[in-house]
Enzyme design. Structure first.
Site, PDB file in Angstrom:
ATOM      1  CG  ASP A  28      -1.734   1.134   1.440  1.00  0.00           C
ATOM      2  OD1 ASP A  28      -2.351   1.571   0.458  1.00  0.00           O
ATOM      3  OD2 ASP A  28      -1.798   1.645   2.580  1.00  0.00           O
ATOM      4  CG  ASP A  30      -2.228   7.668   0.198  1.00  0.00           C
ATOM      5  OD1 ASP A  30      -1.660   8.768   0.234  1.00  0.00           O
ATOM      6  OD2 ASP A  30      -2.890   7.273  -0.790  1.00  0.00           O
TER       7      ASP A  30
END
Ligand SMILES: [Mg+2]
Length: 307
Positions: A28, A30
């Protein structure tokens, strides 16, 4: 006290055992690599080191505001080694989905330019990004806008230029059962540089449209399995059993990992906290157990000295 089956990657033996269990990393962005315009210290060095050890990396983000090229620039600016084929923002998975179903028609976007640009690359026409020309004081008595009959899908993402007229248009298109209703993702919030400031995510808009129209969206982001299908479409050799999902959000990233048979590693530099992880671990509910990682660390950088 944490439940003993969740492993803190805080010593050499634990990290060595962990690293030997996977060939692919789905990471991932953010809250793991950066928060908005700030890189998370040590994240580039850690991922680059894992790459130098032969690990293959996929950058998988629910963020649909940018194109792959824009995400690649951001990664390189922060010092991450990366290439275009490794990038899977939900703007891109939306384009792949529409291609896979042989979509024809226009798309109304309640979201950002990343979706429009990825759709344009696969020759799908779209509109809606940016401010709406309808007066912002538009009211129900002024229900005078025309709907484009060629709109066959609505795609919802992060839209910081949301207005009441735009929401009304999206709902009007979705009310037609023949119009596809796509959520690029259902994230409730975005990571914020100030903890007291809450940034609503696309999930808020998707829920609003579902409430108004009584329809359920097709969700193309994590934690759904379609996102992994997309990655496999481009990287057919990926073996879920030899893949680890790294993420900050327990309710999407860790659930995505479990839903797709991946190993799960929670880094606590973004949305999900240690305390929430413990609460999920102690819950009796099966849906809460899906949020519990196998491994965790305060940050990606925590494992770097042991690599
Ligand atoms: Mg995140």
């Amino acid at each position: 006290m944490k439940p003993s089956n969740i492993i803190d990657l805080n010593d050499r033996k634990a990290v060595e055992d962990f690293v030997n269990r996977f060939d692919y990393i789905i990471c991932d962005c953010d809250g793991v690599l950066w928060i908005d315009k700030d890189v998370i210290p040590g994240a580039p060095q850690t991922l680059n080191k894992l790459r130098s050890l032969g690990k293959k990396i996929i950058f998988a983000t629910n963020n649909s505001t940018k194109t792959r090229e824009e995400f690649l620039n951001k990664l390189k600016t922060f010092g991450f080694v990366a290439n275009l084929k490794e990038l899977f923002p939900s703007s891109y998975t939306t384009a792949i989905y529409l291609q896979m179903i042989k979509f024809s028609g226009k798309v109304y976007i309640l979201g950002s330019s990343g979706i429009a640009k990825e759709l344009a690359k696969v020759h799908i026409e779209s509109f809606g990004v940016g401010p709406d020309e309808t007066p912002s004081n538009w009211s129900p008595g002024m229900a005078d806008f025309d709907l484009d009959p060629n709109v066959k899908a609505v795609a919802v993402g992060f839209d910081n230029q949301l207005s009441f007229p735009k929401l009304a248009k999206a709902c009007s298109y979705v009310k037609n059962p023949k119009c596809l209703f796509i959520a690029t993702n259902r994230d409730e919030t975005y990571p914020s540089s100030k903890p007291e400031v809450v940034v609503p995510g696309p999930g808020a808009l998707v829920s609003a449209i579902e409430t108004v129209t009584g329809r359920e969206s097709i969700s193309l982001g994590k934690p759904g399995t379609f996102f992994f299908d997309c990655i496999r479409y481009i990287h057919p050799e990926i073996d879920p059993k030899r893949t680890v999902m790294i993420g900050d959000r327990l309710t999407t990233d860790m659930v995505f990992g479990h839903n797709n048979g991946l190993k799960t590693f929670h880094v606590q530099t973004g949305i999900g906290t240690f305390e929430e992880m413990i609460d999920f671990a102690r819950s009796d509910k099966s849906e809460d157990q899906l949020c519990v990682p196998e491994y965790y660390a305060k940050s990606l950088a925590q494992i770097l000295p042991f690599l």
